[in-house]
Design a protein around this motif. Structure first.
Motif, PDB file in Angstrom:
ATOM      1  N   LYS A 116       0.816  -1.213   0.000  1.00  0.00           N
ATOM      2  CA  LYS A 116       0.000   0.000   0.000  1.00  0.00           C
ATOM      3  C   LYS A 116       0.848   1.261   0.000  1.00  0.00           C
ATOM      4  CE  LYS A 116      -3.384  -0.205   2.842  1.00  0.00           C
ATOM      5  NZ  LYS A 116      -4.163  -0.182   4.116  1.00  0.00           N
ATOM      6  N   ALA A 117       1.979   1.230   0.688  1.00  0.00           N
ATOM      7  CA  ALA A 117       2.776   2.448   0.894  1.00  0.00           C
ATOM      8  C   ALA A 117       3.927   2.629  -0.087  1.00  0.00           C
ATOM      9  CB  ALA A 117       3.338   2.454   2.320  1.00  0.00           C
ATOM     10  N   ARG A 118       4.342   1.584  -0.747  1.00  0.00           N
ATOM     11  CA  ARG A 118       5.566   1.662  -1.561  1.00  0.00           C
ATOM     12  C   ARG A 118       5.378   2.577  -2.775  1.00  0.00           C
ATOM     13  NH1 ARG A 118       5.864  -0.300  -7.243  1.00  0.00           N
ATOM     14  NH2 ARG A 118       3.606  -0.291  -7.541  1.00  0.00           N
ATOM     15  N   ARG A 119       6.506   3.141  -3.216  1.00  0.00           N
ATOM     16  CA  ARG A 119       6.572   3.960  -4.423  1.00  0.00           C
ATOM     17  C   ARG A 119       7.775   3.495  -5.244  1.00  0.00           C
ATOM     18  NH1 ARG A 119       2.422   4.690  -2.630  1.00  0.00           N
ATOM     19  NH2 ARG A 119       1.291   6.614  -2.124  1.00  0.00           N
TER      20      ARG A 119
ATOM     21  N   ILE B 224      11.983  -3.105  -4.418  1.00  0.00           N
ATOM     22  CA  ILE B 224      10.674  -3.665  -4.754  1.00  0.00           C
ATOM     23  C   ILE B 224      10.470  -3.581  -6.263  1.00  0.00           C
ATOM     24  CG2 ILE B 224       8.188  -3.491  -4.376  1.00  0.00           C
ATOM     25  CD1 ILE B 224       8.899  -2.033  -1.709  1.00  0.00           C
ATOM     26  N   ALA B 225      10.296  -4.743  -6.897  1.00  0.00           N
ATOM     27  CA  ALA B 225      10.141  -4.794  -8.351  1.00  0.00           C
ATOM     28  C   ALA B 225       8.702  -4.544  -8.791  1.00  0.00           C
ATOM     29  CB  ALA B 225      10.617  -6.145  -8.882  1.00  0.00           C
ATOM     30  N   ASP B 226       7.738  -4.850  -7.934  1.00  0.00           N
ATOM     31  CA  ASP B 226       6.326  -4.640  -8.276  1.00  0.00           C
ATOM     32  C   ASP B 226       5.509  -4.795  -6.998  1.00  0.00           C
ATOM     33  OD1 ASP B 226       4.125  -4.080  -9.809  1.00  0.00           O
ATOM     34  OD2 ASP B 226       4.107  -5.982 -10.902  1.00  0.00           O
ATOM     35  N   ALA B 227       4.267  -4.362  -7.070  1.00  0.00           N
ATOM     36  CA  ALA B 227       3.371  -4.500  -5.920  1.00  0.00           C
ATOM     37  C   ALA B 227       1.935  -4.583  -6.412  1.00  0.00           C
ATOM     38  CB  ALA B 227       3.529  -3.322  -4.959  1.00  0.00           C
ATOM     39  N   ASP B 228       1.140  -5.331  -5.680  1.00  0.00           N
ATOM     40  CA  ASP B 228      -0.290  -5.448  -5.963  1.00  0.00           C
ATOM     41  C   ASP B 228      -1.026  -5.074  -4.679  1.00  0.00           C
ATOM     42  OD1 ASP B 228      -2.952  -6.298  -6.324  1.00  0.00           O
ATOM     43  OD2 ASP B 228      -2.339  -7.902  -7.689  1.00  0.00           O
TER      44      ASP B 228
ATOM     45  N   GLY C 142       9.870  -2.212   5.574  1.00  0.00           N
ATOM     46  CA  GLY C 142       9.877  -1.217   4.496  1.00  0.00           C
ATOM     47  C   GLY C 142       8.509  -0.581   4.366  1.00  0.00           C
ATOM     48  N   PRO C 143       8.304   0.237   3.350  1.00  0.00           N
ATOM     49  CA  PRO C 143       9.296   0.621   2.342  1.00  0.00           C
ATOM     50  C   PRO C 143      10.311   1.631   2.880  1.00  0.00           C
ATOM     51  CG  PRO C 143       7.232   1.765   1.944  1.00  0.00           C
ATOM     52  CD  PRO C 143       6.976   0.825   3.080  1.00  0.00           C
TER      53      PRO C 143
END
Length: 263
Positions: free
Chosen positions: A26-29, A49-53, A87-88
């Protein structure tokens, strides 16, 4: 603890893990990284982080097995858990609309942290050209995902087994010579980023690089990731991991990284 949801292999030593981490997702950019640890007393490993869902509450990590700790992580299977994931962390990539093409170049596993940056620039309305480089075709990763968010993908291999034979700089220079490039983003081995920076400085094209490969502790306490940027001492994990590539002392960074070659 964070459960492994999916696992796949890019090659014998490069693994993609989809990990349960809803708050991080939720928080990563773009540009953010996490610290992971497996096993009590395990080593802290920083991974971009390569990707997030966000809906699924998962993040994607790409890990190259190069030592004891990374091999332990790569050996995990779906259903297993990482002991810790924090993280992030780090400073996010400055993404926005540019007056010209955004040229993103990645070498080897550097394509993994580059992917969310490519995606973000494209979603901001930019023309994005991506240059992917590796020693041979088997080491080119995430090509389909990169192509999804790129207007054009150029593949360079040292041996010519896929795309064009040559170094990443040849692909970068080709694009600079044919169209207005507003910004270059380079992520990969330090020597690759050094020569991309030397090339783009010649053409006066702003260039951002990510120095995530030199991080160890990830909190600024160990001091292992110190680099000089514009003559000033910086710590990659808290001041970066992204910096103006034209200001980075790559020779110093490469020299310090060689200290670990025989460890």
């Amino acid at each position: 603890m964070n459960r492994i949801i999916e696992k796949s292999h890019f090659s014998e030593n490069v693994v993609r893990l989809v990990v349960e981490a809803p708050e991080v997702a939720k928080a990563r950019r773009p540009g953010h990284f996490v610290i992971v640890r497996t096993g009590e007393g395990g080593e802290r490993i920083p991974l971009t982080i390569a990707d997030a869902d966000e809906k699924a509450g998962t993040i994607t990590l790409v890990i190259q097995a190069v030592g004891v700790s990374t091999r332990k992580i790569c050996a995990l299977e779906p259903g297993d858990c990482l002991t810790d994931l924090v993280g992030p962390l780090g400073r996010a990539t400055a993404v926005g609309k540019r007056e010209g093409t955004v040229l993103c170049c990645g070498g080897g596993v550097g394509v993994a942290p580059l992917l969310p940056i490519i995606k973000a620039f494209k979603q901001a309305g930019n023309r994005v050209v991506s240059v992917l480089a590796a020693r041979n075709k088997d080491l080119i990763i995430l090509r389909d995902e990169v192509a999804k968010y790129s207007d054009e993908v150029i593949i360079m291999t040292d041996d010519g087994s896929e795309g064009r034979k040559g170094l990443v700089t040849a692909g970068v220079e080709e694009v600079i010579n044919r169209e207005n490039v507003a910004e270059v983003v380079a992520i990969g081995p330090a020597v690759m980023m050094k020569f991309v920076a030397l090339l783009t400085k010649k053409y006066n094209v702003p260039t951002i690089c990510s120095l995530n490969t030199i991080m160890v502790d990830g909190t600024g306490m160990c001091g292992a990731c110190r680099v000089h940027v514009g003559g000033k001492l910086r710590f990659v994990c808290v001041d970066g991991p992204e910096f103006d590539a034209h200001q980075v002392d790559f020779d110093e960074m490469i020299s310090r990284m060689r200290a670990y070659d025989n460890v």
